[in-house]
Design an enzyme around this catalytic site. Sequence first.
Site, PDB file in Angstrom:
ATOM      1  CG  ASP A 297      -2.277   0.653   0.947  1.00 40.32           C
ATOM      2  OD1 ASP A 297      -2.255   1.735   0.349  1.00 40.32           O
ATOM      3  OD2 ASP A 297      -3.331   0.138   1.349  1.00 40.32           O
ATOM      4  CG  HIS A 331      -1.494   1.378  -3.183  1.00 38.60           C
ATOM      5  ND1 HIS A 331      -2.677   1.046  -2.551  1.00 38.60           N
ATOM      6  CD2 HIS A 331      -1.109   0.257  -3.843  1.00 38.60           C
ATOM      7  CE1 HIS A 331      -2.985  -0.220  -2.815  1.00 38.60           C
ATOM      8  NE2 HIS A 331      -2.044  -0.709  -3.591  1.00 38.60           N
TER       9      HIS A 331
END
Length: 551
Positions: A297, A331
């Site tokens: 992430d 991300h």
Amino acid sequence: MTRRYQFLSLVFATLVPFATQAQSTPTYSWANLPKIAQPTFRKDTISILSYGARPDGVTLNTKSINTAIAACSQKGGGVVVVPGGLWMTGPIELKSNVNLHLNKSALLLFTPDKSQYALVEGVYEGKRAARNQSPISGTNLENIAITGQGIVDGNGDVWRAVNKGQLTENQWKAKVTSGGVLKDDGTTWYPSEQFKKVSTESRSMLLSSEKPLSSFEDMKDFLRPNLVVLTSCKKVLLEGVTFQNSAAWCMHPLMCQDLTIRNVTTKNPEYAQNGDGMDIESCKNFLIEGCTLDVGDDAICIKSGKDEEGRKRGMPTENGIIRNNTVYNGHGGFVVGSEMSGGARYIFVSNCTFMGTDKGLRFKSVRGRGGVVEHIYAKDIFMKDIGGEAIFFDLYYFVKFATDGQRDERPVVNEGTPVFRDMKFENIVCNGAKKGVFIRGLPEMAVKNITMEKMVLEADKGVELIDASGIRFTNVRLITKSTKPVILVDNSSNLTFDTIQYDPQASLLFSVLGERSQNIQVKNTDVAKAKTKAEFSKGALEKNLILSSIK
């Protein structure tokens, strides 16, 4: 008025400005960076071997390690050494004045036995929530560290669900045969039946007066812990160690002061849900340098609480230096938000490399968050193969747009309106992205006063500005596959494009939309190279694109 009263009034009037000034945040710059105090430790050394720990990968060493840390702290502090070996353990609680040092080849592996992790009150995305106890934690401590060249492994695969499409065929087969249960349609693996039930019911993990901690026992297996959580600690050092395979976020310093994360490696599988690398939340005075991140992430993420709860906490993440870091998967390379309700300010990011991240510099929020994000500075940032945007601002995080113009509704500005303003990015190079720059503010609160200069962005598309104001591009080269348009402006104003280079075969340089698109200055740019200089639609007026000093 008596002379005494006049004198006291004069003294009060004189002292108040100085008191107010002393309590305000200092103004930092590249020439005057924040100072971060470092912890120091006594040379006294304790080995966990002296307290009965065994490196056989089977013995549960929780008591031995925690007893060694507590004894060291009680004696005034020092270094607790974890020698080379495979050390199975349950949750470890740090203590003040202790440096937990992992020698090279030391692997601290946290047990998959979830009964070893107590149900505790924690924080989830900025709000009070029920969690399982973190593998490593500390609260209200001072002068603490985790150092060395060893590895801390959270055994995260036993905690998290995974979708079939995220794994190879062989990985999926191995996952299914390892235990757990499948979703009814066979597309998702869950660690347990309890996890599946809670997940499919979408139950909340947030605490409230109506839902005390005891009411979450029937969903304990679902409450994945962050690997390292340090709360309200001062003088913290994390150095040299590899932190990997976390059940949720990997490192979560919360409301800490004088934090240093140096030469740390953070690894999580690409499929690790919420597998952030570092979430620096409501911290003051911090340094992140020389780190390598490859996570599932956001990589290096700035947070400060969520919505009303974050605004009540009122603790911005501030006075930070982030430099000389490398990010692979993630991300976002450097991220602010979306839980930034307490604000963020005076953060300096430099000499970082992002390779293969979804986005590069990423700023995200949504109506209801509130908070002010300002004075963020980034320079010498180098990116390659970015999946989305190299520079990204979006105040519609996780919002699905209607197709009937609903986005243009402008609610009243209030404490829940997020504010992003006053930033500067310079010497940014990106080789490969879907978009070079994307900024989408709110109609009632534009993203404001962002300066971008000395940039080379090679991307499918160039620049897209929606509800932005005071954005300035200087000496920017846009190498784009799509040249219709190179630059899109939608209801944005007070823009400056100075010395812009673009594909000489561009079919359209500017597409200007919306009646609020005004005062768009283009300087020192050869607009004649484009087949069409500009097109105007949805109420945009040609007079608001001002071409001057054309070469």
